[in-house]
Design a protein around this motif. Sequence first.
Motif, short mmCIF file in Angstrom:
data_model
loop_
_atom_site.label_atom_id
_atom_site.label_comp_id
_atom_site.label_asym_id
_atom_site.label_seq_id
_atom_site.Cartn_x
_atom_site.Cartn_y
_atom_site.Cartn_z
N LYS A 533 96.57 -33.71 -55.03
CA LYS A 533 96.26 -33.63 -56.45
C LYS A 533 95.13 -34.56 -56.84
N ASP A 534 94.96 -35.67 -56.11
CA ASP A 534 93.87 -36.57 -56.45
C ASP A 534 92.53 -35.87 -56.34
N ASP A 535 92.43 -34.94 -55.37
CA ASP A 535 91.19 -34.19 -55.22
C ASP A 535 91.06 -33.13 -56.30
N ALA A 536 92.19 -32.64 -56.78
CA ALA A 536 92.15 -31.54 -57.75
C ALA A 536 92.11 -32.02 -59.19
N ASP A 537 92.31 -33.35 -59.39
CA ASP A 537 92.37 -33.85 -60.76
C ASP A 537 91.10 -33.59 -61.53
N GLU A 538 89.98 -33.71 -60.85
CA GLU A 538 88.72 -33.52 -61.53
C GLU A 538 88.36 -32.04 -61.59
N ASP A 539 88.10 -31.55 -62.78
CA ASP A 539 87.59 -30.19 -62.89
C ASP A 539 86.26 -30.10 -62.17
N GLU A 540 86.05 -29.01 -61.50
CA GLU A 540 84.75 -28.81 -60.89
C GLU A 540 83.71 -28.57 -61.97
N GLY A 541 82.58 -29.24 -61.84
CA GLY A 541 81.50 -29.01 -62.78
C GLY A 541 80.89 -27.65 -62.54
N PRO A 542 79.93 -27.30 -63.35
CA PRO A 542 79.29 -25.98 -63.20
C PRO A 542 78.52 -25.90 -61.90
N SER A 543 78.47 -24.72 -61.32
CA SER A 543 77.69 -24.55 -60.09
C SER A 543 76.21 -24.80 -60.37
N GLU A 544 75.80 -24.50 -61.60
CA GLU A 544 74.41 -24.75 -62.00
C GLU A 544 74.33 -24.67 -63.52
N ILE A 545 73.58 -25.58 -64.11
CA ILE A 545 73.28 -25.50 -65.53
C ILE A 545 71.83 -25.01 -65.64
N VAL A 546 71.66 -23.87 -66.27
CA VAL A 546 70.32 -23.32 -66.36
C VAL A 546 69.48 -24.20 -67.29
N PRO A 547 68.18 -24.26 -67.07
CA PRO A 547 67.34 -25.16 -67.86
C PRO A 547 67.25 -24.73 -69.33
#
Length: 986
Positions: A533-547
Motif C-alpha cells: 500500500k505504501d507504493d499505492a498511496d500516491e495517485d499516479e500523476g498524468p502520463s503527460e500534461i499537454v502544453p
Amino acid sequence: MRKSLLLMAFFVGIFSASAQEYFPKNDGLKEKNTNYTLFTNATIHVSPTQVIRKGSLLIKDGKVAEVGRSVSAPENSLAIDLEGKHIYPSFIDLYTDFSVEKPKRAEGSGRSPVYESTREGFYWNDHIMPEKDAINSYEYDKKSADEYRKAGFGVLGTHVMDGIARGSGMLVALNDEGGDAARILDDRAAQFFSFEKSRASRQSYPTSLMGAMALLRQFYWDAEWYAEGNSDSKDRSLEALNANKGMVSIFEAGSKDNNLRADKISDQFNLNYIIVGGGDEYEWIDKIKASNAKYIIPINFPDAYDVSNPYAAKYISLADMREWNQAPMNPKALDENDITFALTTFELKKPSEFKDKLMKAIAYGLNKETALAALTTVPAALLGKSNELGSLEKGRYANFLITSGDIFDKSTTLFENWVQGTKNVINTLDQKDIRGNYKITAGGKTYDVAISGDAAKPSSEVKIGETSYPSKLDYSDNWVSLSFTDEKTKEVFRTTGIVPKDEQNFSGRLLLPDGSETEFTATRQKGSTEDKKDDADEDEGPSEIVPLTYPNIGYGYATTPKQQNVLFRNATVWTSEDAGVLEGTDVLVKNGKIAAIGKNLGAGGAKVIDATGKHLTAGIIDEHSHIAALAINEAGHNSSAEVTIEDVVDPEDINIYRNLAGGVTSIQILHGSANPIGGRSAIIKLKWSEDADAMIYDNSPKFIKFALGENVKQSNWQSYSRFPQTRMGVEQVYMNYFTRAKEYDAKKKSGQPVRYDEEMEVLAEILNGERYISCHSYVQSEINMLMKVAEKFDFRVNTFTHILEGYKVADKMAEHGVGGSTFSDWWAYKFEVNDAIPYNAAIMNSQGVTVAINSDDAEMSRRLNQEAAKTVKYGGVSEEEAWKMVTINPAKLLHIDARVGSIKEGKDADLVLWSDHPLSVYAKAEKTMIEGRTYFDLEKDNDMRTKIDSERNKLMKMMLSEKNGGGKTRPPRGKDKQYFECETIN
C-alpha cells in the motif's frame, strides 16, 4: 490504567450541556465540565510547518490546553493512546451555503422586463443587498454537517449565495452538541459579492456582465456620497455597506478573466477582495499573480469524456479536452507562483468528492504542506482568525482529525473529527485494515478474495482463475461478513468472522448453500495489496500534461509573436493614401512602425520577404463589430452609458484569429442596439495571444453607441413596460438625458458637490466634444432627428452605422459632418430596411461623406475585402476608393487614422500580405501583421491544423485509458458558440 483514568474523569468532572454560564437550568444540576482529554504518542501536525513525533495533545473546554513532546496529564484527565496515529487540524472551507435557506426564484414570466425595485428604503436595485445577514436565514443542518465532517471539515464559512451584493456571512463550527451559542464563531465573518443577479428578483438591470460591473462601481460611488451626508433620504443598503467597511470582502468571480475584472473594481475602490476563482487560473498565472489578490480556489476538476464513439468525440472541443488534462495542475501553479490561496468544496456536487479531487491535485504536483495550509492556516488568516482556528497551538479551538496516517495518502483512514472538543466518530478507531489478497476454501473449491477500496468500507472481488463471482462485503467493528454467488449453480456462500488484532488471517463460520455450517479461514497471501500500500498511496500523476497555449484553445500560440524588422520586397503596395497603388515597391518595417517606402530599399538586417506578385495593404478595420466580447447589450435601462465594452473584451474569442485570417487588424466592438443610449465602445487591435488590456488601443478615442428604430422601442419584443414605445419617445429620451447631463456638468464645473454619476459623466463628455457617437440607424426621419438634437446641444454625431437610408440624406450628412458606416448589399431583411439599396455607399461617397463598409457579423468580418469590392459593382466606385472603405475611411471615423489605416511612413506596421488582388475572391491573407508582429501566418496555420489533430488524438487516447482504468467519464457534449449581433441579449 486507562480504566482508572476514565473513572477519575467521571467523578471529577460532570459534563453539562449548558451553553451559557448565566442561563438558569431547571432540568438537572447546574455543573461545569472541568475534565481534560490527553492524546498521547501521536504524530501531531500542529500546523503545516510544525510536526511533533510521539507528541501529546491536551484539550479542555473545547480548546487546546497544551501540545508538545511531553505534556503532563492533570489529575482529571482522560488519556487516549494514539500510537501510530496522526492528528491534524480540521479543515476550514470559507465558501459554502451551509445551513442557510436558498432564496426562491421570483415568480413571473414573459418578455416584458421589470425595471423598478420591489423594496422601499433600500438601494434602487434589488440585486444589491449588503444589508442581508446570513444568520437570519440560518438553521443548523446536522445531516449536512455530518457530510462535511466526514470530508475532514470542522468549520465552514456560509452565506446566502444570491445577488451581486449579498450581505454578511457566518463562520460556523460543525459541532452538533454545542448549540448555536457555541458553534456560531462569528455571525458577521465576511461580506460577499458576485457578478450574478439575485434569483429572488425579476428586476431587469443588469442584464449583462458589464452592467453588473457598472452597477457595482456606481454602488460604491453612491456609498461614498451617502457617507458624506449628502443624501436627503435614508438608504439602508448604503448604510449597511458603509457599516461593513472594515469587514473582509469575498467576491465570487468564477473564472480567470472575471478574477481580474473583480480585482480591477477592488483596486479602484481600495477594497482588497478575496476572490473565489474558477480553477482555470493556471492559464493566466502571470496575470493572476500580478493582481496581488488572495484567492479561494475550487477543485471541481472535470471528468474525462467517454470518447469510445469517435463520431460523438468530434463534438468535443480541444479546449475542453485540455481542461480535463490540465485543470488539476491549477493548485500547483498557484503555489509555485507564491499566490496565497485557500481551497473550497464549492462547485462539487457533495463534500465526499473533495478528497479524490485533492488527491488528484497532489498527484499533479501540489505540495502536501501547501495543501494542508490551504485548508487550515490560510483560510483562518484570510478571516483574521489565526488566533482561534487553523492550527493546534495552545488556545486554539480543539478542532482536529485523527487519522491512520498521512492525511493526503489515498489509503489513510479518517477515524475521528473533533470539533470544539466534541468527538465525532467517522470510522472506528481500533478497526483493523484488512485490505489485501486472501484464499478461502469452501465447498471443495479454493477462492481468491481481493479486498480493496476504502479501509473503513472495503469492497471485495472473488475469483477462481479468471472467473469472477458476484460478492458483497460488510465490515464493521472488526466483524467481516462476506457472501458470494456461483452464477452457474446459483449457489450462495455466506461467511461471518472476527478479525484478530494481531494476526494477518481471519476465520469464522461458513454457511454453505445446503444450509449446513462449517468453519473457514481466510489466509492472507504474501505480496498482497496491503503489503504494497505504501507504493499505492500516491495517485499516479498524468502520463503527460499537454502544453498551454495563449489562448488555451485550438490555434492558440505557445508564445506571443515577437516584433521583427521586416522588408517586404517588390510588392504591389496599396497605400490608401494619395500615392495610390505602387507597383514593384518595397516597404520596410522597423520597431513596429513603417520606416520606409520605396524601391530597392536596404534591409539593414531586417528579415526579407519576397512579395513579388503579391499585394501589400494596410490592415482592414471593421468599424462595427460584435466579436471578442462576452456581452453586447445592457438592456436593463433605456440608457446604459455607464457600461463599457472594455470591461468585457474577450481575448480568447476564436473569431479574432479568423478575422486575422481575413486581413482584419483593428475593430470597434460596439454595444448593441437595445437602448436609445447604449454603452461605450472598445477599439482594439486583434493581438491574438495577448490579453484584453494589450488589445485595447492606448489613449483610445472615446466612443459610445446610440441606436434608433425598432430595437430601441422594443416593438418586436412584446414589451410594453419601458419608455420609449414610439420613435417620438426616442427623441424625448435624448432630449431629457442631454438636458440632465448639461445641468450635471454645469453644477460640477461650478465647484458644487456632485454625486458622481458614471452615466452623466459619459453624456457630459459628448456635450464637451470628448466622446463620439456611433449611431445604429436605418430610417431617414430618425437620422434627421438625431442630427437636429445634436445640433441643438452644440455637438455633432460622429458616425451613422448601418445607415441604409443614408443615400436619401447624404447631402445633409455631409453638411452635419457625420460619416456613414454601412453594409455593402443588405436590404429587406426587416421592415425598416425595405428601402435599402446596394448603391448606398457609392451615393454617400459621391456627396463627400466619409464612408466605411462594416460587418456587424462574425462571419462577414472575415471577408470585408470582398464586401468592399461590391461597391465597385454597385455604383462604379474605383478600386482604390473601395479599398479605402475598409482601411483609411474607418480609421478616420474612429479617429485612429494618424496611427493606422494606410501605408505611410511613421504609422503602425499593421499590414497584410495578400496572395492576389485584395478585392478578389481568390485573395488569401498570407501574413497579417500588427505593429511588426505577425499574428497570422498561412503556413503556420496549416502546420497548426496538423498539430491540433495530433493533440486531439493524444488526449483521446489518454481519456480512453482513464476509462479503461476505471476512472469516471462523462458523455461527449459540444458547446455551441453564441455569435453576437446588435439585438443579442445575454
